[in-house]
Design an enzyme around this catalytic site. Sequence first.
Site, short mmCIF file in Angstrom:
data_model
loop_
_atom_site.label_atom_id
_atom_site.label_comp_id
_atom_site.label_asym_id
_atom_site.label_seq_id
_atom_site.Cartn_x
_atom_site.Cartn_y
_atom_site.Cartn_z
N GLY A 145 -49.09 4.01 3.01
CA GLY A 145 -50.44 3.54 2.72
C GLY A 145 -51.30 4.70 2.26
N GLN A 197 -58.89 9.38 0.55
CA GLN A 197 -57.86 10.41 0.72
C GLN A 197 -57.52 11.12 -0.58
OE1 GLN A 197 -55.03 7.66 3.00
NE2 GLN A 197 -54.70 9.66 3.95
N CYS A 227 -50.79 10.49 9.40
CA CYS A 227 -51.69 10.26 8.26
C CYS A 227 -51.44 11.36 7.25
CB CYS A 227 -53.13 10.30 8.75
SG CYS A 227 -54.33 10.07 7.44
N LEU A 228 -51.39 10.98 5.97
CA LEU A 228 -51.16 11.98 4.92
C LEU A 228 -52.25 13.05 4.91
CD1 LEU A 228 -50.08 9.65 1.96
CD2 LEU A 228 -48.60 11.09 3.38
N HIS A 238 -54.90 0.94 9.91
CA HIS A 238 -55.06 2.37 9.57
C HIS A 238 -55.83 2.54 8.25
CE1 HIS A 238 -53.31 6.62 9.58
NE2 HIS A 238 -53.82 6.50 8.37
N GLU A 239 -55.44 1.77 7.24
CA GLU A 239 -56.08 1.94 5.92
C GLU A 239 -57.51 1.37 5.91
OE1 GLU A 239 -54.70 4.04 4.13
OE2 GLU A 239 -52.77 3.94 5.14
N HIS A 242 -59.76 3.88 7.40
CA HIS A 242 -60.09 4.97 6.47
C HIS A 242 -61.33 4.63 5.64
CE1 HIS A 242 -57.24 8.25 6.43
NE2 HIS A 242 -56.19 7.46 6.40
#
Length: 171
Positions: free
Chosen positions: A46, A51, A93-94, A135-136, A139
Amino acid sequence: MVYPIVKFGDPVLEHEAADVTEFDTPELHKFLDDMFESMYAAKGVGLAAPQIGFGRKIAVIDCSNGEDPAQKIVLINPRIVHIEGRQEGEEGCLSIPGFREQVRRAKRVTVRAQNAKGEEFEQTGEDLLARAFLHETDHLYGRLYITHISTLKRDLMKRKIKKLQRAGDWG
Ligand code: NI
């Protein structure tokens, strides 16, 4: 084009993103292609627009890691409308590379969002997909998964990140 991933510490990650109001434009379609490309390049399931430095309520998800085009999901202006059950599992998380923590999440999650054409839809996911929806969407409201772990663990993580930043090993 592959965008570099913005890392923890950049304010764009901790502010609510703006709603998307224009749909089906060449710019939006190109941006979505770039988001998928950037997500695959970073080996994530995701990615949210903040990000890659864009404060817009857009996220992409693909729990198949690019193996199955039917699993590509675009969420624009998403809202979580229903949660059910509970799952425990590791989450990363990236934007916080090198760290993973146990995060308790709902097992079954329904999200309401718009697609690239601006059409509203609802989708329900379980397990990994449920986790990705939460999660997304988080964000896009400036919330990182570390807001769901204990203060103690979060402070420890922030201290480690500060050390990496001082050493020039963070971005
Ligand atoms: Ni993330």
